[in-house]
Write a protein that holds these residues in place. Structure first.
Motif, PDB file in Angstrom:
ATOM      1  N   PHE A   1      56.126  51.434  -6.715  1.00  0.00           N
ATOM      2  CA  PHE A   1      56.316  52.872  -6.525  1.00  0.00           C
ATOM      3  C   PHE A   1      55.859  53.655  -7.758  1.00  0.00           C
ATOM      4  O   PHE A   1      55.305  54.749  -7.642  1.00  0.00           O
TER       5      PHE A   1
ATOM      6  N   THR B   1      58.289  45.804  -2.885  1.00  0.00           N
ATOM      7  CA  THR B   1      59.440  46.706  -3.024  1.00  0.00           C
ATOM      8  C   THR B   1      59.863  46.894  -4.477  1.00  0.00           C
ATOM      9  O   THR B   1      60.836  47.577  -4.755  1.00  0.00           O
TER      10      THR B   1
ATOM     11  N   MET C   1      64.241  51.283  -1.845  1.00  0.00           N
ATOM     12  CA  MET C   1      62.811  50.979  -1.870  1.00  0.00           C
ATOM     13  C   MET C   1      62.437  49.954  -0.801  1.00  0.00           C
ATOM     14  O   MET C   1      61.323  49.984  -0.266  1.00  0.00           O
TER      15      MET C   1
ATOM     16  N   VAL D   1      59.983  57.578 -11.471  1.00  0.00           N
ATOM     17  CA  VAL D   1      60.491  56.334 -10.886  1.00  0.00           C
ATOM     18  C   VAL D   1      61.169  55.502 -11.973  1.00  0.00           C
ATOM     19  O   VAL D   1      60.600  55.295 -13.050  1.00  0.00           O
TER      20      VAL D   1
ATOM     21  N   GLN E   1      52.617  56.427  -7.923  1.00  0.00           N
ATOM     22  CA  GLN E   1      52.931  57.785  -8.367  1.00  0.00           C
ATOM     23  C   GLN E   1      52.010  58.201  -9.516  1.00  0.00           C
ATOM     24  O   GLN E   1      51.535  59.345  -9.561  1.00  0.00           O
TER      25      GLN E   1
ATOM     26  N   SER F   1      59.714  50.740   2.341  1.00  0.00           N
ATOM     27  CA  SER F   1      58.451  50.007   2.427  1.00  0.00           C
ATOM     28  C   SER F   1      58.398  48.985   3.559  1.00  0.00           C
ATOM     29  O   SER F   1      57.322  48.478   3.874  1.00  0.00           O
TER      30      SER F   1
END
Length: 275
Positions: free
Chosen positions: A167, A162, A101, A252, A171, A105
């Motif tokens: 994330f 991060t 991650m 995730v 999503q 990023s």
């Protein structure tokens, strides 16, 4: 007499120039080990590191000192570890946020993120989508509809750019066809700070890991709307899997493991892996 003295001197000379028998180096570890965390206290990596440190310290009879080095979304602590001497005395509690991650990023990292010795994965940490206990929203569908009707009103917390929430939440927005800027992002130093802020009503929504949220869910300070896991978790049976509530594509999740600088000696890796 002279001949005996000459022979004695000859043997003494031979013994002096012969190499001494090799002495084996003392078994690792012979001194305390530093376990670096790239985030503040109370987050998933911190919790896992302290559990591992306690277990290994007792087993080996050497202290494992957990050291928090938060900052720059985990970069400071990660750089400290990956540039350390590869002798096994500076390691890190690795995780998604300072590996894949981080690479996804951040463009200009001060180190090559893949240059590390991966020793072992310790945990897989399911992600929970959460609201405050007394929140009016009862499920993720209601949350999505309220975001659609009131964009840029909701506040969501994340432990750095991060972190797993950085994330998981985008999503969630994507699968609901909501623009990324529908939410106001509030950045914290650790996952523990995120869920504490949620419990206090300072943010409205979060996506954090099992190890960070369990205590506050059980204390009825925050409420899990869904968990990214194939089935319900035994300790939190009231929180449904995401697929049960219409979100099978949410995938995730977090993980933690032990890593160190590149080129760690095989005997160090083996010692940790077998513990």
């Amino acid at each position: 007499m002279k001949k005996s003295l000459w022979l004695f001197s000859f043997f003494v000379l031979i013994l002096a120039i012969l190499p001494c028998p090799a002495q084996s180096a003392p078994a690792y570890p012979t001194k305390p080990i530093e376990m670096i965390i790239g985030f503040g206290p109370g987050g998933a990596a911190d919790v896992t590191a302290r559990l591992v440190a306690g277990y290994v310290s007792k087993k080996w009879g050497q202290p494992i000192n957990v050291i928090n080095m938060p900052g720059a979304s985990g970069i400071i602590g990660t750089r400290h570890t990956l540039t350390a001497k590869p002798d096994g005395y500076t390691l890190m509690m690795d995780n998604h946020a300072v590996s894949a991650m981080l690479a996804a990023s951040q463009i200009d990292l001060p180190f090559k993120w893949e240059n590390r010795t991966v020793i072992a994965r310790v945990t897989v940490d399911p992600v929970f989508y959460l609201v405050k206990q007394d929140s009016p929203w009862k499920d993720l569908k209601e949350v999505a509809e309220n975001i659609r009707k009131n964009p840029k009103v909701f506040r969501w917390g994340v432990a750095g750019v991060t972190a797993v929430g950085a994330f998981a939440m985008p999503q969630f927005l994507e699968v609901n066809n909501l623009p990324f800027d529908s939410l106001n992002r509030v950045v914290f130093k650790s996952g523990a700070e995120v869920v504490t802020a949620l419990a206090g009503g300072h943010i409205d929504l979060a996506a954090q890991q099992y190890s960070e949220v369990t205590g506050l869910i059980l204390a009825k300070k925050v409420r899990g709307l869904a968990v990214v896991n194939p089935e319900r978790l035994p300790g939190l049976p009231d929180v449904p899997p995401a697929k049960e509530v219409g979100y099978p594509n949410l995938n995730v999740y977090g993980w933690q493991g032990v890593s160190g600088p590149p080129q760690l000696p095989p005997e160090v890796v083996d010692k940790w892996a077998k513990s």
